[in-house]
Design a protein around this motif. Structure first.
Motif, mmCIF file in Angstrom:
data_model
loop_
_atom_site.group_PDB
_atom_site.id
_atom_site.type_symbol
_atom_site.label_atom_id
_atom_site.label_comp_id
_atom_site.label_asym_id
_atom_site.label_seq_id
_atom_site.Cartn_x
_atom_site.Cartn_y
_atom_site.Cartn_z
ATOM 1 N N LEU A 524 0.837 -1.190 0.000
ATOM 2 C CA LEU A 524 0.000 0.000 0.000
ATOM 3 C C LEU A 524 0.873 1.242 0.000
ATOM 4 O O LEU A 524 2.065 1.188 0.333
ATOM 5 C CB LEU A 524 -0.913 0.021 1.231
ATOM 6 C CG LEU A 524 -1.818 -1.194 1.458
ATOM 7 C CD1 LEU A 524 -2.513 -1.077 2.808
ATOM 8 C CD2 LEU A 524 -2.835 -1.328 0.338
ATOM 9 N N GLY A 525 0.285 2.388 -0.358
ATOM 10 C CA GLY A 525 1.014 3.652 -0.347
ATOM 11 C C GLY A 525 0.097 4.821 -0.056
ATOM 12 O O GLY A 525 -1.125 4.706 -0.166
ATOM 13 N N GLN A 526 0.671 5.950 0.326
ATOM 14 C CA GLN A 526 -0.090 7.151 0.653
ATOM 15 C C GLN A 526 0.606 8.378 0.091
ATOM 16 O O GLN A 526 1.792 8.617 0.372
ATOM 17 C CB GLN A 526 -0.221 7.299 2.169
ATOM 18 C CG GLN A 526 -0.850 8.595 2.636
ATOM 19 C CD GLN A 526 -2.329 8.693 2.318
ATOM 20 O OE1 GLN A 526 -3.052 7.705 2.369
ATOM 21 N NE2 GLN A 526 -2.787 9.883 1.970
ATOM 22 N N HIS A 527 -0.119 9.172 -0.729
ATOM 23 C CA HIS A 527 0.411 10.431 -1.252
ATOM 24 C C HIS A 527 0.346 11.508 -0.173
ATOM 25 O O HIS A 527 -0.685 11.671 0.498
ATOM 26 C CB HIS A 527 -0.403 10.890 -2.460
ATOM 27 C CG HIS A 527 -0.086 10.176 -3.721
ATOM 28 N ND1 HIS A 527 0.714 10.695 -4.691
ATOM 29 C CD2 HIS A 527 -0.471 8.956 -4.170
ATOM 30 C CE1 HIS A 527 0.816 9.850 -5.693
ATOM 31 N NE2 HIS A 527 0.114 8.779 -5.401
ATOM 32 N N VAL A 528 1.431 12.278 -0.026
ATOM 33 C CA VAL A 528 1.472 13.402 0.911
ATOM 34 C C VAL A 528 2.226 14.553 0.252
ATOM 35 O O VAL A 528 3.104 14.340 -0.579
ATOM 36 C CB VAL A 528 2.146 13.030 2.255
ATOM 37 C CG1 VAL A 528 1.383 11.913 2.953
ATOM 38 C CG2 VAL A 528 3.595 12.629 2.048
ATOM 39 N N TRP A 529 1.890 15.773 0.652
ATOM 40 C CA TRP A 529 2.604 16.957 0.181
ATOM 41 C C TRP A 529 3.622 17.369 1.229
ATOM 42 O O TRP A 529 3.307 17.469 2.418
ATOM 43 C CB TRP A 529 1.640 18.115 -0.074
ATOM 44 C CG TRP A 529 2.341 19.376 -0.483
ATOM 45 C CD1 TRP A 529 2.668 20.434 0.309
ATOM 46 C CD2 TRP A 529 2.842 19.694 -1.785
ATOM 47 N NE1 TRP A 529 3.329 21.399 -0.417
ATOM 48 C CE2 TRP A 529 3.450 20.963 -1.711
ATOM 49 C CE3 TRP A 529 2.832 19.035 -3.005
ATOM 50 C CZ2 TRP A 529 4.036 21.586 -2.808
ATOM 51 C CZ3 TRP A 529 3.418 19.652 -4.100
ATOM 52 C CH2 TRP A 529 4.010 20.904 -3.999
ATOM 53 N N CYS A 530 4.837 17.594 0.770
ATOM 54 C CA CYS A 530 5.906 18.052 1.662
ATOM 55 C C CYS A 530 6.330 19.447 1.216
ATOM 56 O O CYS A 530 6.611 19.672 0.039
ATOM 57 C CB CYS A 530 7.099 17.093 1.608
ATOM 58 S SG CYS A 530 8.491 17.616 2.633
ATOM 59 N N SER A 531 6.356 20.379 2.167
ATOM 60 C CA SER A 531 6.724 21.758 1.822
ATOM 61 C C SER A 531 8.153 22.095 2.191
ATOM 62 O O SER A 531 8.591 23.220 1.981
ATOM 63 C CB SER A 531 5.764 22.732 2.517
ATOM 64 O OG SER A 531 5.762 22.517 3.918
ATOM 65 N N GLY A 532 8.907 21.123 2.736
ATOM 66 C CA GLY A 532 10.298 21.401 3.064
ATOM 67 C C GLY A 532 10.867 20.388 4.040
ATOM 68 O O GLY A 532 11.253 19.293 3.658
ATOM 69 N N ARG A 533 10.869 20.738 5.310
ATOM 70 C CA ARG A 533 11.428 19.865 6.334
ATOM 71 C C ARG A 533 10.441 18.755 6.711
ATOM 72 O O ARG A 533 9.256 19.004 6.895
ATOM 73 C CB ARG A 533 11.750 20.690 7.578
ATOM 74 C CG ARG A 533 12.388 19.925 8.724
ATOM 75 C CD ARG A 533 13.825 19.644 8.452
ATOM 76 N NE ARG A 533 14.375 18.661 9.392
ATOM 77 C CZ ARG A 533 15.577 18.126 9.278
ATOM 78 N NH1 ARG A 533 16.356 18.478 8.274
ATOM 79 N NH2 ARG A 533 16.006 17.248 10.163
ATOM 80 N N ALA A 650 2.967 22.972 4.750
ATOM 81 C CA ALA A 650 2.204 24.075 4.165
ATOM 82 C C ALA A 650 1.618 23.618 2.832
ATOM 83 O O ALA A 650 2.133 23.947 1.761
ATOM 84 C CB ALA A 650 3.101 25.299 3.986
ATOM 85 N N ALA A 651 0.551 22.824 2.911
ATOM 86 C CA ALA A 651 -0.027 22.239 1.697
ATOM 87 C C ALA A 651 -1.125 23.094 1.089
ATOM 88 O O ALA A 651 -1.354 23.034 -0.121
ATOM 89 C CB ALA A 651 -0.572 20.842 2.005
ATOM 90 N N PHE A 652 -1.815 23.893 1.907
ATOM 91 C CA PHE A 652 -3.040 24.546 1.435
ATOM 92 C C PHE A 652 -2.937 26.059 1.561
ATOM 93 O O PHE A 652 -3.839 26.726 2.059
ATOM 94 C CB PHE A 652 -4.239 23.991 2.214
ATOM 95 C CG PHE A 652 -4.300 22.491 2.213
ATOM 96 C CD1 PHE A 652 -4.464 21.806 1.018
ATOM 97 C CD2 PHE A 652 -4.154 21.761 3.384
ATOM 98 C CE1 PHE A 652 -4.495 20.424 0.994
ATOM 99 C CE2 PHE A 652 -4.189 20.378 3.375
ATOM 100 C CZ PHE A 652 -4.363 19.701 2.173
ATOM 101 N N GLU A 653 -1.819 26.592 1.086
ATOM 102 C CA GLU A 653 -1.522 28.010 1.200
ATOM 103 C C GLU A 653 -2.414 28.848 0.277
ATOM 104 O O GLU A 653 -2.915 28.354 -0.747
ATOM 105 C CB GLU A 653 -0.056 28.258 0.853
ATOM 106 C CG GLU A 653 0.932 27.644 1.837
ATOM 107 C CD GLU A 653 0.785 28.262 3.207
ATOM 108 O OE1 GLU A 653 1.174 29.434 3.381
ATOM 109 O OE2 GLU A 653 0.270 27.571 4.114
ATOM 110 N N PRO A 654 -2.639 30.116 0.583
ATOM 111 C CA PRO A 654 -3.482 30.970 -0.257
ATOM 112 C C PRO A 654 -3.030 31.027 -1.711
ATOM 113 O O PRO A 654 -3.861 31.064 -2.629
ATOM 114 C CB PRO A 654 -3.367 32.335 0.418
ATOM 115 C CG PRO A 654 -3.024 32.036 1.832
ATOM 116 C CD PRO A 654 -2.195 30.799 1.810
#
Length: 780
Positions: A524-533, A650-654
């Motif tokens: 199995l796998g899971q998509h995630v957003w990474c904004s840096g650290r 910070a996935a859902f920034e303006p």
């Protein structure tokens, strides 16, 4: 009666309806002529095939634009579930009719059959098809001709119509207009070696997929005996159903496999096919009610409520266009300079013969296993469809949309589904209106399309602005003032993951989550957003065993949300996590890396029997789970696994509202306010100098995660803003209440000069957070 228009569209299925509405909205005086009394074609209440498309296999891949408007409205109005074929009712007919009647530039002729095509200079095609190449082939009668008018008859009114126009669109399914105009077409299967297509027949064949009628039953609450007529087919062999992929799984009906074609011709023998399908449909119900030990008791109180009498066709003529789509175009996700629509359904080719064959289509015969060799081979990532495949090659003023477009049979297996044909229709309708405005001809546009020229770019930008998703095409509209703005917001949702208890977007959809947990018997796998650290990742696991189990995992970089390659483009970290005995145990992984912003996937590397990954209640935009498809690829589960990230991302920034695309793609493309802060919340665009703003266009997150089958009755997308205000330099210029639409275009009462434009969301349709995926501003 003789009538003149800018555009005449023949065929009122979803392709034709979308083509006609798009042309009319583009300013073209448009006529839609359809031979049935209701619109929708195979999706109408006469045939009742539900709308499928790319979102069946891919999260956030649902078709948008006009088709999404109509399906969303149908779900908002309709009291009935959508589940399978046979369940469509008249509410959808009325939505389609409503959408056509709202267009002042659109004239509708129902119950009207196209009888003939009048060509410029006179004459009509009379060349017969031949089978020298193994399939039916009708060669062009004369290249580069033009249609002058369609001759049609309204049977219910004894009226003959001559419909003149400089541009025509064939959405008839059987390519009636193209055939009568003398275009080259094919019918049947090319040989495998003609285009090196893995799903083509080994040798060329005239065989086609069959047609279907559907049945529907209703629970009447008491015994409902059924006696089949003597001419119905009698079924006595359980293996015919349960071993050959024809499982009667629901007593209410909806069996696509009530299908017959070969040995009959799907056009010329249509009435014979209808009768044979009726014999078999009644025979299937007779078996379920009176002899099948697995269904007799379940069906005891069910009475037959609907038997279709208009066969729904899957395949007939395919017209030669200015690009010939082959299977490798789809398998390789070829990038076309003139992509104007997208698809993503698998290569779905039913067994010729249907009920008369040894098995139904292969996936059903495999019990719809998602990890079989066949499933892996037929799976396609979302791909683009070129405009040139929607233009007849042999007639200089004829567009095509629907199953009759320029494609091989193997590629037809994917592009034929109605979600895909609908966006084709919007593309050609928009193109036709643009040609009228520009004074261009169709051959001019074809040349421009081949080179990705300015006219094609204008068309693509218009489609994107109208809500259509085009792979690899972003908003570059120079007239959109928002693209030069800076963006701020009152708050932003921190991305820290999801637990099995957390409320999250999309959880109101049917099948979200698909189940409470997914066993690690497969990877199995899971998509995630990474904004840096990224310091730590945690997974919520169940271990049903008495001893700890090692779970090998890796963190990989992926190129967009539809990169389904195992291992992605780069492995960033690996570890072996220890899952202790017990349920819902959070297992930590100290990643401790500085990572360039982008999409990552947490993957389990090998099966871990006895361990399961818990599901989350909803899905954050772009953050979805995948499961094993093949040794090298994943497939979406249309849900999310439970995970945590530290620190928050910070996935859902303006600024995501200016990503250039109105759905998660290269980034989440979604602003979400902090749900813990409540409402109202605002998002604001600011410019260094005043801008003249006369139109504001807003796009809220739609039901993109799943196709329409996931939406319950009376459904309104909770993330859509219900009540909102638009302010310019702090002064209210627009107020909306009771909104249920995912896209809104607002022309202000008068243009304003402002340095700041704020969208203030007062209330949503259920989501505790405010959310937007795109904001556009125009001077006019």
């Amino acid at each position: 009666m003789e009538q003149s228009f800018d555009v005449v569209v023949a065929g009122g299925g979803l392709a034709g309806v979308c083509a006609a509405i798009a042309a009319a909205r583009g300013g073209a005086k448009t006529c839609l002529v359809h031979e049935r009394p209701v619109l929708g074609g195979v999706a109408s209440s006469e045939m009742r095939v539900t709308v499928h498309g790319a979102a069946h296999n891919h999260a956030f891949a649902r078709e948008t634009g006009i088709i999404s408007e109509m399906l969303s409205e149908e779900r908002r109005r309709n009291h009935e579930d959508i589940n399978e074929n046979g369940w469509t009712n008249s509410v959808f007919d009325q939505v389609l009719y409503d959408w056509c009647q709202r267009e002042p530039n659109l004239t509708l002729h129902l119950n009207t059959t196209v009888l003939a095509v009048r060509m410029e200079g006179g004459g009509q095609a009379e060349v017969e098809p031949h089978t020298e190449r193994g399939y039916y082939l009708r060669e062009a009668c004369a290249p580069s001709r033009r249609i002058e008018a369609l001759v049609a008859r309204t049977l219910s009114a004894e009226v003959e119509l001559v419909l003149e126009a400089p541009l025509f669109v064939d959405c008839t399914g059987d390519a009636v207009v193209a055939d009568r105009a003398g275009c080259e077409w094919r019918m049947g299967s090319e040989s495998r070696d003609e285009h090196d297509e893995p799903h083509a027949s080994v040798t060329a064949s005239t065989a086609t997929m069959g047609s279907s009628i559907h049945i529907r039953a209703k629970d009447v609450g008491r015994d409902a005996p059924f006696t089949a007529p003597p001419w119905a087919v009698r079924h006595d062999d359980a293996s015919y159903f349960y071993d050959q992929g024809r499982v009667p799984s629901d007593p209410r009906g909806g069996y696509w496999w009530i299908e017959i074609g070969v040995p009959w011709h799907t056009i010329f023998d249509n009435e014979t096919i209808r009768h044979e399908l009726t014999r078999h449909a009644l025979g299937v119900w007779d078996w379920m009610k009176n002899r099948d030990p697995l269904t007799m008791e379940r069906c005891r109180t069910y009475a037959l409520d609907f038997v279709g009498q208009v066969p729904g066709k899957r395949e007939s003529r395919r017209v030669r266009g200015r690009h010939w789509i082959v299977e490798s175009d789809l398998q390789e996700r070829r990038s076309f300079p003139d992509a104007v629509a997208h698809g993503g359904w698998g290569v779905d080719l039913h067994t010729p013969g249907g009920l008369l064959a040894a098995t139904s289509e292969p996936a059903a015969a495999e019990n719809y296993r998602e990890d079989s060799r066949y499933a892996g081979k037929t799976y396609l990532k979302p791909y683009g469809i070129p405009l040139r495949a929607l233009m007849a090659r042999d007639v200089d003023n004829l567009f095509l949309a629907g199953r009759c477009i320029s494609t091989t049979r193997a590629a037809l297996g994917s592009v034929r589904v109605m979600g895909t044909t609908a966006v084709m229709g919007q593309a050609v309708g928009t193109a036709a209106a643009m040609l009228r405005r520009r004074g261009m001809t169709l051959p001019d546009l074809a040349d421009d399309a081949a080179a990705g020229g300015p006219a094609t770019g204008e068309l693509q930008q218009r489609l994107v602005r109208d809500g259509v998703h085009l792979p690899d095409v972003r908003n570059t509209d120079p007239g959109d003032l928002a693209r030069t703005a800076s963006v701020t917001a009152s708050s932003t949702q921190p991305s820290v993951g999801l637990s099995p208890q957390d409320h999250a977007p999309f959880e109101g959809l049917i099948g979200v989550p698909p189940r409470d947990r997914f066993d690690l018997d497969v990877t199995l796998g899971q998509h995630v957003w990474c904004s840096g650290r990224l310091d730590r990742v945690e997974l919520c696991l169940d271990n049903d065993l008495a001893e700890p189990v090692q779970v090998p995992v890796r963190l990989v970089r992926v190129e967009g949300i539809w990169d389904n390659r195992k291992g992605g483009s780069e492995v960033l970290a690996e570890a072996a996590l220890t899952a202790g005995p017990g349920a819902s145990r959070w297992v930590a992984w100290d990643v401790d890396q500085q990572i360039a912003p982008g999409w990552l996937r947490i993957e389990t590397v090998e099966p871990a029997p006895g361990v399961a990954w818990r599901a989350a209640r909803g899905v954050l935009p772009g953050h979805f789970g995948v499961r094993h498809l093949s040794a090298t690829h994943w497939r979406d589960v249309h849900g999310s696994f439970a995970f945590r990230l530290s620190p928050e991302q910070a996935a859902f920034e303006p600024a995501e509202v200016l990503s250039g695309t109105a759905r998660p793609q290269a980034s989440p493309s979604t602003w979400r306010s902090d749900p813990g802060r409540g409402l109202p919340q605002w998002l604001e665009l600011t410019w260094p100098q005043e801008q003249r703003v006369g139109r504001v266009e807003l796009t809220f997150p739609g039901t993109l995660l799943k196709d329409v089958h996931g939406t319950p009755p009376f459904y309104v997308e909770p993330q859509t803003a219900r009540d909102y205000v638009v302010e310019a330099d702090g002064v209210e210029v627009l107020r909306v209440t009771g909104n249920t639409s995912w896209r809104r275009s607002h022309e202000l009462d008068r243009p304003v000069d402002a340095r700041a434009l704020r969208v203030l969301v007062l209330a949503t349709n259920g989501d505790p957070a405010a959310s937007l995926v795109e904001v556009r501003c125009y001077a006019l």
